[in-house]
Design an enzyme around this catalytic site. Structure first.
Site, PDB file in Angstrom:
ATOM      1  N   LYS A  22       0.880  -1.162   0.189  1.00  0.00           N
ATOM      2  CA  LYS A  22       0.406  -0.189   0.187  1.00  0.00           C
ATOM      3  C   LYS A  22       0.844   1.042   0.250  1.00  0.00           C
ATOM      4  CE  LYS A  22      -2.035   1.234   4.087  1.00  0.00           C
ATOM      5  NZ  LYS A  22      -1.404   3.037   4.831  1.00  0.00           N
ATOM      6  N   ASN A  23       1.691   1.503   0.787  1.00  0.00           N
ATOM      7  CA  ASN A  23       2.690   2.254   1.168  1.00  0.00           C
ATOM      8  C   ASN A  23       3.940   2.652   0.202  1.00  0.00           C
ATOM      9  OD1 ASN A  23       0.900   3.097   3.268  1.00  0.00           O
ATOM     10  ND2 ASN A  23       2.950   2.864   4.887  1.00  0.00           N
ATOM     11  N   ARG A  93      -4.674  10.641   4.132  1.00  0.00           N
ATOM     12  CA  ARG A  93      -3.332  11.482   4.446  1.00  0.00           C
ATOM     13  C   ARG A  93      -2.647  11.657   3.593  1.00  0.00           C
ATOM     14  NH1 ARG A  93      -1.653  13.397   6.618  1.00  0.00           N
ATOM     15  NH2 ARG A  93       0.039  13.748   7.969  1.00  0.00           N
ATOM     16  N   CYS A 117      -4.870  13.043  12.534  1.00  0.00           N
ATOM     17  CA  CYS A 117      -5.564  11.535  12.344  1.00  0.00           C
ATOM     18  C   CYS A 117      -5.733  10.833  13.280  1.00  0.00           C
ATOM     19  CB  CYS A 117      -5.359  10.309  11.626  1.00  0.00           C
ATOM     20  SG  CYS A 117      -4.074   9.573  11.919  1.00  0.00           S
ATOM     21  N   ARG A 122       0.197  14.980  12.025  1.00  0.00           N
ATOM     22  CA  ARG A 122       0.523  14.145  11.478  1.00  0.00           C
ATOM     23  C   ARG A 122       0.845  16.179  10.371  1.00  0.00           C
ATOM     24  NH1 ARG A 122      -1.576   8.748   9.499  1.00  0.00           N
ATOM     25  NH2 ARG A 122       0.861   8.823   8.361  1.00  0.00           N
ATOM     26  N   ASP A 307       4.859   0.912  12.013  1.00  0.00           N
ATOM     27  CA  ASP A 307       3.526  -0.112  11.337  1.00  0.00           C
ATOM     28  C   ASP A 307       3.372  -0.947  11.887  1.00  0.00           C
ATOM     29  OD1 ASP A 307       3.575   1.601   8.664  1.00  0.00           O
ATOM     30  OD2 ASP A 307       3.496   2.459  10.679  1.00  0.00           O
ATOM     31  N   ILE A 329       8.299   7.343  16.769  1.00  0.00           N
ATOM     32  CA  ILE A 329       7.713   8.403  15.715  1.00  0.00           C
ATOM     33  C   ILE A 329       6.407   9.002  15.601  1.00  0.00           C
ATOM     34  CG2 ILE A 329       7.564   7.895  13.146  1.00  0.00           C
ATOM     35  CD1 ILE A 329       9.718   6.848  14.034  1.00  0.00           C
ATOM     36  N   ARG A 399      -8.620  -0.919   5.058  1.00  0.00           N
ATOM     37  CA  ARG A 399      -7.731   0.009   3.679  1.00  0.00           C
ATOM     38  C   ARG A 399      -6.403   0.020   3.457  1.00  0.00           C
ATOM     39  NH1 ARG A 399      -6.948   5.710   6.635  1.00  0.00           N
ATOM     40  NH2 ARG A 399      -5.862   6.110   5.752  1.00  0.00           N
TER      41      ARG A 399
END
Ligand code: EPZ
Length: 420
Positions: A22-23, A93, A117, A122, A307, A329, A399
């Site tokens: 996804k990223n 985002r 979020c 962020r 993550d 983070i 998502r």
């Protein structure tokens, strides 16, 4: 809203395929704005966030043809707007990643501020500061970023003040069409950035230092189309490895790349997992043993990924011993703790660290998903709990995890989706 119901107590066993990342797919879709030629991306994951990015491109007039294997061909020759509207940006985002490419290609962009979020506020100050250093005029009006570049963007020496994945990606894409050389210092090194850089090079960009903290980009007049395959999703891979370890199972993950998650694999070995790494697969075998508790502290890549911290919180919840998870983070990314404690976990929160005293078993409950990775930790907890766990608001999970219930069913989990 759809819900997931999980009958816990089975060990995961079997093999599944890992989807595209996804990223990586999100910045790659944004990068298609950098050329008038057609770009074809394959191995896109079938996720809500990918659909949102395609909707965002479509509302600006970009046409995307999707084939049966979820490859997409993007054509922006009939683009009619340079505005990324609030209605779409507020749901994802990563929409802000169209800012750099639009500014570099068209000299203007109007992108809704992404806002915060669940995991933090962020900001995007580093994105904007870097674009201003490249000669852009940037302002904020009515909640929108208004960016304008009187002529071509100019190459610049940009020392990032914070290691930011999205900031590095936006500035990298903008720099490919700038006049002269851009140096991005203190660049993030996440593998998804290297995937984006390799695609940009395939489009004709000149980039040195791929995968390092120092990216050197020599701008070119224009980029051309290309065919590019999205890399495998290292966070999906890690999530299924943790689920298998927590349930004392044995799994094989196909189309995975073990070199992308060395920090995660090291922690799983510390937890007692036997792991075999192949060219395009990973095998984990717990041999039916209870995992050992581990100490985790998140950091930018190649450190332990933020993550993956929620998933390890769930692993530590049933591990032998006391484990700690420190999040460095994001300022509010330990939100899974409350729901896990409702399932019988023994977790204490101390600042940005959780102290987890492992218990033998969790107990089922009705819980609510809050953000993508916290939701994954609830699914893992449901797999572990005796009885039926119901997870509400699973749009968060959709998502970032393609066909999660089908993949878990393939691994023997008793899980099903209850449509709203
Ligand atoms: C990317 O988000 C990922 N999203 C996130 O994954 C991931 O958690 C994060 O990188 C960190 O690895 C995508 O790639 C689409 P950052 P991003 O900019 O780019 C601060 C998931 O679960 N910061 O690296 O938004 C920021 O507040 C998602 O798949 C500034 O202060 O993350 C944060 O504390 C969640 N100013 C830290 O830097 C800026 O201008 C890292 O953020 C930019 C960021």
């Amino acid at each position: 809203m759809d819900r997931l119901i999980i009958e816990g107590g089975t060990s995961l066993r079997g093999a599944i395929r890992i989807s595209g990342a996804k990223n990586a797919a999100l910045p790659l879709l944004a990068a298609t704005l950098l050329t008038e030629d057609r770009v074809r991306l394959s191995n896109l994951p079938h996720l809500h966030d990918i659909t949102t990015m395609l909707e965002l491109l479509a509302c600006m007039g970009v046409e995307a043809e999707i084939d049966e294997r979820l490859g997409v061909q993007v054509d922006n020759t009939r683009m009619h707007s340079h505005t990324a509207p609030y209605e779409l940006v507020k749901t994802m985002r990563a929409s802000v990643l169209v800012l750099g490419p639009m500014l570099a290609r068209f000299g203007e962009a109007r992108v809704s501020l992404p806002g915060g979020c669940a995991i933090g506020d962020r900001p995007v100050d580093q994105h904007l500061r870097g674009l201003e250093m490249m000669g852009a005029q940037v302002g904020i009006e009515d909640g929108y970023i208004l960016a304008h570049s009187p002529g071509r963007l100019k190459g610049a020496h940009i020392p990032l003040e914070i290691v930011t994945v999205g900031g590095t990606e936006n500035l990298l894409m903008a720099a490919t069409l700038a006049e002269g050389q851009t140096i991005i210092e203190n660049a993030a090194r996440e593998p998804e950035i290297a995937d984006l850089a390799r695609c940009l090079v395939a489009m004709g960009a000149k980039i040195d230092g791929i995968g390092t903290h120092r990216l050197c980009i020599d701008g070119v007049d224009q980029l051309h189309g290309c065919d590019y395959q999205v890399m495998p999703d290292r966070i999906e891979t890690g999530t299924y490895l943790v689920a298998a370890a927590a349930t004392r199972g044995t799994v094989r993950l196909r189309e995975a790349d073990p070199s992308l998650l060395e920090a995660v694999i090291a922690k799983l070995r510390e937890a007692g997992a036997e792991i075999n790494e192949g060219e395009d697969h990973i095998e984990l075998d717990m041999q039916g043993k209870r995992p050992n508790a581990v100490q985790v502290k998140t950091a930018p890549y190649p450190g332990f990924p933020t993550d993956m911290q929620a998933q390890f919180t769930a692993l530590n919840a049933v591990a032998a011993g006391t484990g700690t998870i420190t999040e460095t983070i994001f300022e509010n990314r330990l939100i899974q703790v409350g729901e896990l404690n409702r399932m019988g976990a023994q977790i204490k929160l101390e600042g940005n660290t959780v102290i987890v005293s492992g218990v033998e078993k969790l107990s089922s409950a009705t819980v609510m998903a809050s953000d993508l990775r916290a939701s994954a930790s609830l699914v893992i907890a449901g797999l572990l709990a005796s009885g039926s766990t119901i997870i509400d608001r699973i749009y968060h999970i959709d998502r970032g995890y393609e066909c999660i219930e089908e993949k878990l069913q393939q691994l023997g989990a008793r899980i099903r989706r209850i449509p709203a």
